[in-house]
Design an enzyme around this catalytic site. Structure first.
Site, PDB file in Angstrom:
ATOM      1  N   GLY A  20       4.462   3.083   1.200  1.00 53.99           N
ATOM      2  CA  GLY A  20       5.879   3.277   0.855  1.00 53.99           C
ATOM      3  C   GLY A  20       6.085   4.624   0.175  1.00 53.99           C
ATOM      4  N   GLY A  39       9.425  -1.390  -1.313  1.00 54.67           N
ATOM      5  CA  GLY A  39       7.971  -1.531  -1.408  1.00 54.67           C
ATOM      6  C   GLY A  39       7.341  -0.192  -1.749  1.00 54.67           C
ATOM      7  N   ALA A  79       1.264   2.234  -1.639  1.00 56.77           N
ATOM      8  CA  ALA A  79       0.727   3.525  -1.213  1.00 56.77           C
ATOM      9  C   ALA A  79       1.481   4.052   0.019  1.00 56.77           C
ATOM     10  CB  ALA A  79      -0.760   3.381  -0.910  1.00 56.77           C
ATOM     11  N   ASN A 124     -16.449  -0.485   7.447  1.00 58.70           N
ATOM     12  CA  ASN A 124     -16.103  -0.680   8.861  1.00 58.70           C
ATOM     13  C   ASN A 124     -17.267  -0.316   9.783  1.00 58.70           C
ATOM     14  OD1 ASN A 124     -13.627  -1.325   7.859  1.00 58.70           O
ATOM     15  ND2 ASN A 124     -12.560   0.493   8.628  1.00 58.70           N
ATOM     16  N   LYS A 146      -2.497  -2.446  17.921  1.00 62.59           N
ATOM     17  CA  LYS A 146      -2.923  -2.264  16.521  1.00 62.59           C
ATOM     18  C   LYS A 146      -3.362  -3.621  15.947  1.00 62.59           C
ATOM     19  CE  LYS A 146      -3.548  -0.118  12.575  1.00 62.59           C
ATOM     20  NZ  LYS A 146      -2.747  -0.449  11.475  1.00 62.59           N
TER      21      LYS A 146
HETATM   22  O1  PAF Z   1      -6.280  -2.414   7.737  1.00 65.62           O
HETATM   23  C1  PAF Z   1      -7.111  -1.484   7.814  1.00 65.62           C
HETATM   24  O2  PAF Z   1      -8.004  -1.349   6.995  1.00 65.62           O
HETATM   25  C2  PAF Z   1      -6.915  -0.434   8.892  1.00 65.62           C
HETATM   26  O3  PAF Z   1      -5.772  -0.780   9.627  1.00 65.62           O
HETATM   27  C3  PAF Z   1      -8.108  -0.231   9.811  1.00 65.62           C
HETATM   28  C4  PAF Z   1      -7.650   0.496  11.039  1.00 65.62           C
HETATM   29  C5  PAF Z   1      -8.775  -1.517  10.199  1.00 65.62           C
HETATM   30  C6  PAF Z   1      -9.116   0.713   9.192  1.00 65.62           C
HETATM   31  O4  PAF Z   1      -9.715   0.257   8.044  1.00 65.62           O
END
Ligand code: PAF
Length: 329
Positions: A19, A14, A17, A226, A208
């Protein structure tokens, strides 16, 4: 003096980015890191007949410092001799590509080869564990499986060029089969900045997962960065999504502390306020999202315990609609 790890044969499956980022980080310490050309993908870079002989120079633009160049060895997915030599394959494809990319390789790996999955979300380890055990018994293999997550950021600017966009914690740990050798662990932890070996790893991956469950689909639905999620009107929904995560995790034997988890989610929202989440970008670019391995994974695990997760289901349904519109355009 830099430690050298010349005897370990490592390949990355893979060349996205992340990888390529990990490829460069490893190549600073050890020579001959290979990239396996995915059996399920043919791109203009991969389709040439002469790729077997190609050893491209890959370019890395780190967050600070000069651009770096490292030479990669390309391995074709049907190059049995090259696959047989590998000590470690780091799988950096998306969760929904893991099985398709890895299954054709399994029969060609040596007894002691180790696999490390490094993708957003969860799920492929459940499909892979019985497959590995089955293969192992049948072929006398002794494969090991480790899992990991990284919050490092990178973007691919050209087929063989990546730019680092952020630093972040990388957590790795053992999951099934034979443990990764001490020398490979040491190499990974030296090569990847801010990385740690976690035992057990699943609670880290669930934390996570919770961050991705709360941030990724909402930013895709709201078509926002975000940081938008810091606004008070989204707090109730985020807390409801996290409540469902905590309940399902408990049934999996994983204790997540609601207050700490909430704090972590809002701290990631703040730290990445200007970023578009990966799911926002997938929708924006008309690509398939990782929703199945994120909120979808939670729903699947909940169902296996007879639990319902209405808030996550509502969100998944919205993403399915957005995804079908985006990929149809
Ligand atoms: O998938 C993502 O974009 C990231 O894991 C996170 C932490 C949500 C930040 O954008």
């Amino acid at each position: 003096m830099k430690p050298t790890y010349s005897s370990e044969k490592i390949a990355i499956l893979g060349a996205g980015a992340i990888g390529q980022l990990v490829f460069h980080q490893l190549s600073r310490l050890t020579q001959g890191v290979a990239l396996i050309l995915r059996p399920d993908v043919t791109t203009s870079t991969h389709s040439s007949k002469s790729t077997k002989e190609l050893e491209p120079e890959l370019t890395f633009l780190p967050l600070s410092g000069e651009a770096e160049q490292h030479q990669a060895r390309l391995i074709q997915a049907d190059d049995k001799a090259a696959l047989k030599e590998l000590d470690l394959i780091i799988v950096c494809v998306k969760a929904y590509q893991v099985q398709g990319a890895l299954t054709p390789l399994l029969a060609h790996l040596k007894t002691s080869c180790h696999l490390l999955l490094l993708h957003n979300g969860l799920g492929p380890h459940l499909e892979l564990t019985p497959l590995l055990e089955g293969k192992g018994l049948h072929l006398g293999l002794n494969l090991g499986l480790s899992l990991g997550t990284t919050s490092q950021g990178a973007i691919k600017q050209a087929p063989w060029q990546v730019k680092q966009t952020g630093t972040g914690l990388t957590q790795l740990g053992h999951h099934a089969g034979t443990e990764m050798s001490a020398s490979l662990k040491q190499l990974l932890l030296h090569a990847i900045p801010d990385s740690q070996w976690c035992s057990p790893i699943l609670p880290m991956l669930w934390q996570k997962l919770a961050v991705n469950i709360a941030i990724n689909p909402l930013t895709a639905i709201l078509n926002s960065r975000n940081g938008e999620l810091a606004k008070p009107q989204y707090r109730k929904l985020i807390l409801a999504l996290l409540d469902e995560v905590v309940t399902v995790a408990k049934h999996e034997g994983i204790e997540l502390e609601k207050a700490a988890l909430t704090e972590r989610v809002f701290s990631v929202i703040k730290l990445t306020a200007n970023n578009f989440s990966s799911m926002h970008q997938d929708i924006h670019h008309g690509r398939k999202t990782e929703i199945d391995a994120i909120n979808g994974y939670l729903i699947k695990r909940a169902k296996s315990y007879g639990l319902s997760t209405p808030k996550n289901e509502e969100i998944v349904n919205k993403i399915i609609v957005l995804e079908s519109k985006a990929t149809a355009d």
